[in-house]
Structure formats: C-alpha cells, structure tokens
Scaffold this motif. Structure first.
Motif, PDB file in Angstrom:
ATOM      1  N   PHE A 216     -46.509  32.475  34.501  1.00  0.00           N
ATOM      2  CA  PHE A 216     -46.827  33.162  33.025  1.00  0.00           C
ATOM      3  C   PHE A 216     -48.269  33.605  33.475  1.00  0.00           C
ATOM      4  CE2 PHE A 216     -48.889  32.411  28.898  1.00  0.00           C
ATOM      5  CZ  PHE A 216     -47.918  33.201  28.138  1.00  0.00           C
ATOM      6  N   ALA A 217     -49.017  33.405  34.133  1.00  0.00           N
ATOM      7  CA  ALA A 217     -50.427  33.675  34.204  1.00  0.00           C
ATOM      8  C   ALA A 217     -50.057  35.060  34.962  1.00  0.00           C
ATOM      9  CB  ALA A 217     -50.987  32.798  35.300  1.00  0.00           C
ATOM     10  N   ARG A 218     -49.422  35.112  35.827  1.00  0.00           N
ATOM     11  CA  ARG A 218     -49.351  36.288  36.612  1.00  0.00           C
ATOM     12  C   ARG A 218     -48.610  37.416  35.812  1.00  0.00           C
ATOM     13  NH1 ARG A 218     -46.395  36.911  42.188  1.00  0.00           N
ATOM     14  NH2 ARG A 218     -46.579  39.396  42.433  1.00  0.00           N
ATOM     15  N   GLU A 219     -47.981  37.088  34.665  1.00  0.00           N
ATOM     16  CA  GLU A 219     -47.316  38.012  33.732  1.00  0.00           C
ATOM     17  C   GLU A 219     -48.013  38.567  32.681  1.00  0.00           C
ATOM     18  OE1 GLU A 219     -43.654  37.215  30.741  1.00  0.00           O
ATOM     19  OE2 GLU A 219     -43.515  35.889  32.706  1.00  0.00           O
ATOM     20  N   VAL A 220     -49.113  37.668  32.041  1.00  0.00           N
ATOM     21  CA  VAL A 220     -49.690  38.097  30.957  1.00  0.00           C
ATOM     22  C   VAL A 220     -51.150  38.550  31.370  1.00  0.00           C
ATOM     23  CG1 VAL A 220     -48.300  36.773  29.523  1.00  0.00           C
ATOM     24  CG2 VAL A 220     -50.511  35.524  30.230  1.00  0.00           C
ATOM     25  N   SER A 221     -51.632  38.060  32.333  1.00  0.00           N
ATOM     26  CA  SER A 221     -53.244  38.409  32.539  1.00  0.00           C
ATOM     27  C   SER A 221     -53.286  39.826  33.140  1.00  0.00           C
ATOM     28  CB  SER A 221     -53.500  37.370  33.418  1.00  0.00           C
ATOM     29  OG  SER A 221     -53.030  36.145  33.432  1.00  0.00           O
ATOM     30  N   ASP A 222     -54.564  40.232  32.593  1.00  0.00           N
ATOM     31  CA  ASP A 222     -55.111  41.486  33.357  1.00  0.00           C
ATOM     32  C   ASP A 222     -55.755  40.969  34.400  1.00  0.00           C
ATOM     33  OD1 ASP A 222     -54.360  43.246  31.284  1.00  0.00           O
ATOM     34  OD2 ASP A 222     -56.028  42.395  29.933  1.00  0.00           O
ATOM     35  N   ARG A 223     -56.474  39.925  34.516  1.00  0.00           N
ATOM     36  CA  ARG A 223     -57.119  39.288  35.543  1.00  0.00           C
ATOM     37  C   ARG A 223     -56.984  37.834  35.618  1.00  0.00           C
ATOM     38  NH1 ARG A 223     -63.633  38.628  35.260  1.00  0.00           N
ATOM     39  NH2 ARG A 223     -63.192  38.970  33.285  1.00  0.00           N
ATOM     40  N   VAL A 224     -56.954  37.248  36.888  1.00  0.00           N
ATOM     41  CA  VAL A 224     -56.864  35.760  37.404  1.00  0.00           C
ATOM     42  C   VAL A 224     -57.958  35.470  38.170  1.00  0.00           C
ATOM     43  CG1 VAL A 224     -55.369  34.251  38.602  1.00  0.00           C
ATOM     44  CG2 VAL A 224     -54.412  35.948  37.167  1.00  0.00           C
ATOM     45  N   CYS A 225     -58.521  34.203  37.546  1.00  0.00           N
ATOM     46  CA  CYS A 225     -59.695  33.917  38.263  1.00  0.00           C
ATOM     47  C   CYS A 225     -59.575  32.328  38.848  1.00  0.00           C
ATOM     48  CB  CYS A 225     -60.888  33.458  37.311  1.00  0.00           C
ATOM     49  SG  CYS A 225     -61.437  35.248  36.324  1.00  0.00           S
ATOM     50  N   PHE A 226     -59.652  32.471  40.106  1.00  0.00           N
ATOM     51  CA  PHE A 226     -59.430  30.985  40.655  1.00  0.00           C
ATOM     52  C   PHE A 226     -60.815  30.300  40.683  1.00  0.00           C
ATOM     53  CE2 PHE A 226     -59.599  28.296  44.874  1.00  0.00           C
ATOM     54  CZ  PHE A 226     -58.881  27.417  44.602  1.00  0.00           C
ATOM     55  N   PHE A 227     -60.728  28.954  39.961  1.00  0.00           N
ATOM     56  CA  PHE A 227     -61.828  28.507  39.772  1.00  0.00           C
ATOM     57  C   PHE A 227     -61.899  27.242  40.851  1.00  0.00           C
ATOM     58  CE2 PHE A 227     -64.669  26.735  36.678  1.00  0.00           C
ATOM     59  CZ  PHE A 227     -65.069  27.852  36.027  1.00  0.00           C
ATOM     60  N   ASP A 228     -63.127  27.097  41.587  1.00  0.00           N
ATOM     61  CA  ASP A 228     -63.156  25.653  42.192  1.00  0.00           C
ATOM     62  C   ASP A 228     -64.406  25.013  42.154  1.00  0.00           C
ATOM     63  OD1 ASP A 228     -62.084  23.926  44.164  1.00  0.00           O
ATOM     64  OD2 ASP A 228     -62.809  25.000  45.941  1.00  0.00           O
ATOM     65  N   LYS A 229     -64.588  23.936  41.867  1.00  0.00           N
ATOM     66  CA  LYS A 229     -65.957  23.282  41.776  1.00  0.00           C
ATOM     67  C   LYS A 229     -66.973  23.970  41.002  1.00  0.00           C
ATOM     68  CE  LYS A 229     -65.362  20.906  46.279  1.00  0.00           C
ATOM     69  NZ  LYS A 229     -64.654  21.338  47.258  1.00  0.00           N
ATOM     70  N   GLY A 230     -66.546  24.415  39.896  1.00  0.00           N
ATOM     71  CA  GLY A 230     -67.531  25.074  38.878  1.00  0.00           C
ATOM     72  C   GLY A 230     -67.785  26.500  39.212  1.00  0.00           C
ATOM     73  N   ARG A 231     -67.115  27.204  40.149  1.00  0.00           N
ATOM     74  CA  ARG A 231     -67.473  28.452  40.361  1.00  0.00           C
ATOM     75  C   ARG A 231     -66.106  29.153  40.469  1.00  0.00           C
ATOM     76  NH1 ARG A 231     -72.222  29.780  42.648  1.00  0.00           N
ATOM     77  NH2 ARG A 231     -73.655  28.093  42.969  1.00  0.00           N
ATOM     78  N   ILE A 232     -66.144  30.516  40.263  1.00  0.00           N
ATOM     79  CA  ILE A 232     -65.171  31.441  40.591  1.00  0.00           C
ATOM     80  C   ILE A 232     -64.943  31.917  41.906  1.00  0.00           C
ATOM     81  CG2 ILE A 232     -63.866  33.650  40.020  1.00  0.00           C
ATOM     82  CD1 ILE A 232     -65.125  33.160  36.955  1.00  0.00           C
ATOM     83  N   CYS A 233     -64.079  31.250  42.719  1.00  0.00           N
ATOM     84  CA  CYS A 233     -64.154  31.330  43.926  1.00  0.00           C
ATOM     85  C   CYS A 233     -63.415  32.727  44.476  1.00  0.00           C
ATOM     86  CB  CYS A 233     -63.150  30.114  44.529  1.00  0.00           C
ATOM     87  SG  CYS A 233     -62.824  30.142  46.243  1.00  0.00           S
ATOM     88  N   GLU A 234     -62.391  33.422  43.505  1.00  0.00           N
ATOM     89  CA  GLU A 234     -61.952  34.634  43.840  1.00  0.00           C
ATOM     90  C   GLU A 234     -61.248  35.196  42.680  1.00  0.00           C
ATOM     91  OE1 GLU A 234     -58.982  34.351  46.987  1.00  0.00           O
ATOM     92  OE2 GLU A 234     -58.512  36.491  46.714  1.00  0.00           O
ATOM     93  N   GLN A 235     -61.606  36.364  42.232  1.00  0.00           N
ATOM     94  CA  GLN A 235     -60.841  36.790  41.134  1.00  0.00           C
ATOM     95  C   GLN A 235     -60.193  38.183  41.283  1.00  0.00           C
ATOM     96  OE1 GLN A 235     -63.353  37.934  37.915  1.00  0.00           O
ATOM     97  NE2 GLN A 235     -65.234  37.380  39.152  1.00  0.00           N
ATOM     98  N   GLY A 236     -59.121  38.602  40.451  1.00  0.00           N
ATOM     99  CA  GLY A 236     -58.625  40.116  40.647  1.00  0.00           C
ATOM    100  C   GLY A 236     -57.275  40.201  39.655  1.00  0.00           C
ATOM    101  N   ALA A 237     -56.710  41.191  39.891  1.00  0.00           N
ATOM    102  CA  ALA A 237     -55.408  41.468  39.152  1.00  0.00           C
ATOM    103  C   ALA A 237     -54.558  40.538  39.785  1.00  0.00           C
ATOM    104  CB  ALA A 237     -55.009  42.914  39.774  1.00  0.00           C
ATOM    105  N   PRO A 238     -53.709  39.911  38.855  1.00  0.00           N
ATOM    106  CA  PRO A 238     -52.682  38.884  39.060  1.00  0.00           C
ATOM    107  C   PRO A 238     -52.005  39.296  40.579  1.00  0.00           C
ATOM    108  CG  PRO A 238     -52.403  39.730  36.997  1.00  0.00           C
ATOM    109  CD  PRO A 238     -53.461  40.705  37.328  1.00  0.00           C
ATOM    110  N   ASP A 239     -51.447  40.348  40.639  1.00  0.00           N
ATOM    111  CA  ASP A 239     -50.677  40.719  41.757  1.00  0.00           C
ATOM    112  C   ASP A 239     -51.464  40.391  43.080  1.00  0.00           C
ATOM    113  OD1 ASP A 239     -48.424  41.262  40.688  1.00  0.00           O
ATOM    114  OD2 ASP A 239     -48.411  43.241  40.672  1.00  0.00           O
TER     115      ASP A 239
END
Ligand SMILES: Nc1ncnc2c1ncn2[C@@H]1O[C@H](COP(=O)(O)OP(=O)(O)OP(=O)(O)O)[C@@H](O)[C@H]1O
Length: 259
Positions: A216-239
């Motif tokens: 679902f996250a992949r389908e609806v998001s413009d951007r996905v942020c991978f969160f780890d230990k209180g920081r955004i470790c990586e973000q970008g377009a879902p694909d």
C-alpha cells in the motif's frame, strides 16, 4: 522562467525528542511539501509514531523548531507548558487531523454525532451545517446508511472509516495516519485502505502515513522514508526504495518484512 518550490507545509528543524534518558529523535530534520503523500516505514520503536504525535501537538519536544502551515513553535525546555501558548497551539492543531490505530470513537455517540461534534464545538459551525458536511463525508467513506448506529454496532473497518470521516470534517490541511489498519482483522483491511487510497488522489491534502502495509505504501506515496533509530536513513520515490534501496539497513528491513 525558473519555478520556486512551494514552502513546506511541515518542517522539523533540528528537533530533539527524549523520553527521560531515551533520545527518540536526535537533531531531526524533515520537510513535507503541500499536497505530498509521504509514508514512514521502519522497525518498531524507531520513532515513527512520535513524529506524528509531535505534529498533532500531543507530545512536547526538547529542542528545535516545528513549522506547520506557516506557523512555527519551539520548546527549548520541553518539560514546561508549551512555549507557544495554548492559543497558538490550537491554531496549529486546527490544520492537522489524525487517524489512530484504535479508532478512538466516542462510544456513547452515534456515528453522526461522532463526526458532527468537533466542527460544532471547535469550529463553531451550526449543527445543520456540520450535519450537512457529515452526510457528505459518511457517503464518501461508504457509510451513509450507518449514521444512526453506535460504534459498538459497527465492524472495526467501519469504525475506522467513521474515524476518517471525523478527521476530514475538520477540513485539515494535513492528515496523519498512524498504522490505521493494524488493529483490524485481515478481511477488513482492504475497505479502509481503499478509502485512504481515494483520499490520496486529493491534490490539496497533505498525507503522512505510518504503516506496515508495504504494498500500500508503494502504491499511494509520492515519497517513502525509511526510519531507523530516530533518523531518516533513506528516502525516495517508492519504486526506488522498494526495488533499489541503497542502504544496507533499508535492504535488511525490507527483506525482513517482505520475506
Ligand atoms: N510515552 C512514552 N514514554 C516513554 N517512552 C516512549 C513513550 N512513547 C514512546 N516511547 C518510546 O519511544 C520510542 C519510539 O516509539 P514510537 O512509538 O515512536 O516508535 P514507532 O517507530 O512508531 O514504533 P511501532 O512501529 O512499534 O509503533 C520507543 O522506544 C518507545 O518505547
């Protein structure tokens, strides 16, 4: 002619959030553009819900500045009352709606009253105006025929759809979803996701979601942020995040949840 990007509707600027000795967000920077649909994914305890709760002004923070819809506030001490003042905070809050994992409907009120109450009490709408708004929203979430029911007479999926209608009744500019399907039986998840999916097509509405529903996250998001230990470790377009993650931690996490 060069086009300037619109100012972010959400901006965390060097925000630090601690619970006692535990630092959950450390010098956290994060912006969301108006109308953007952003999903936060990441391991349990990494601080995703805390980000939403700070935005909803449910959690004080210790350092940094939060800006929401052009209004900023700071809490340099963290422990005292909100430095911004209750009136300022109410104004900030008026731009944000939140849908919680556990629906949080008022059990003693009908579906209609659950949706009508806040616009009447907080926005000062007449009951007739608020009911008009509620009728449209209940139709939008597919519950026009349940307006006189009480929450206990509804399934979890229906209750969550009422909660979405209730949040929308305040006409927020930002809508937050904190694991909106986690408390539902698997067969009820689809109906709630389908309502959220149709809201994601609303260009004006900014949406920030925390979910474990990766497809679902992949389908609806413009951007996905991978969160780890209180920081955004990586973000970008879902694909990009789902098919070509760059960080080992993102790859590890996705392998653990996608199998
Ligand atoms: N009220 C609180 N008091 C103390 N610690 C808290 C409180 N709320 C959250 N925490 C801690 O803060 C950390 C971040 O919690 P948060 O709920 O934001 O994580 P999350 O990434 O949303 O996790 P999950 O996916 O399990 O919901 C966790 O270690 C949690 O135990």
């Amino acid at each position: 002619m060069t086009q300037t990007a619109p100012a972010p509707i959400i901006a965390f600027d060097r925000v630090t959030k601690r619970f006692g000795a535990l630092t959950v967000l450390d010098d956290f920077n994060f912006t969301v553009a108006p109308g953007e649909k952003v999903t936060l994914i990441g391991p349990s305890g990494s601080g995703k819900s805390t980000v939403l709760r700070i935005l909803m002004t449910l959690e004080p923070f210790q350092e940094g500045t939060l800006t929401l819809a052009g209004m900023s506030y700071q809490q340099p001490n963290g422990t005292g009352p909100f430095k911004a003042g209750e009136r300022h905070l109410r104004q900030i809050r008026s731009h944000v709606g939140m849908v919680f994992q556990s629906f949080n409907l008022f059990p003693h009120m009908s579906v209609m009253r659950n949706v009508v109450e806040a616009p009447v009490r907080v926005l000062g709408l007449s009951r007739a105006e608020a009911e008009c708004r509620a009728v449209d929203l209940l139709a939008l979430v597919g519950l026009a025929d349940k307006k006189d029911h009480f929450p206990a007479q509804l399934s979890g999926g229906q209750q969550q759809r009422v909660a979405i209608a209730r949040a929308l009744a305040m006409r927020p500019r930002v809508l937050l979803f904190d694991e909106p399907t986690s408390a539902l039986d698997p067969q009820l998840v689809g109906e709630v996701l389908s309502v959220i999916r149709s809201l994601a097509h609303e260009h004006d509405l900014t949406m920030l979601l925390v979910t474990h529903e990766m497809r679902f996250a992949r389908e609806v998001s413009d951007r996905v942020c991978f969160f780890d230990k209180g920081r955004i470790c990586e973000q970008g377009a879902p694909d990009q995040i789902f098919t070509n993650p760059q960080q080992p931690r993102t790859r590890e996490f996705l392998a653990s949840v996608l199998g």
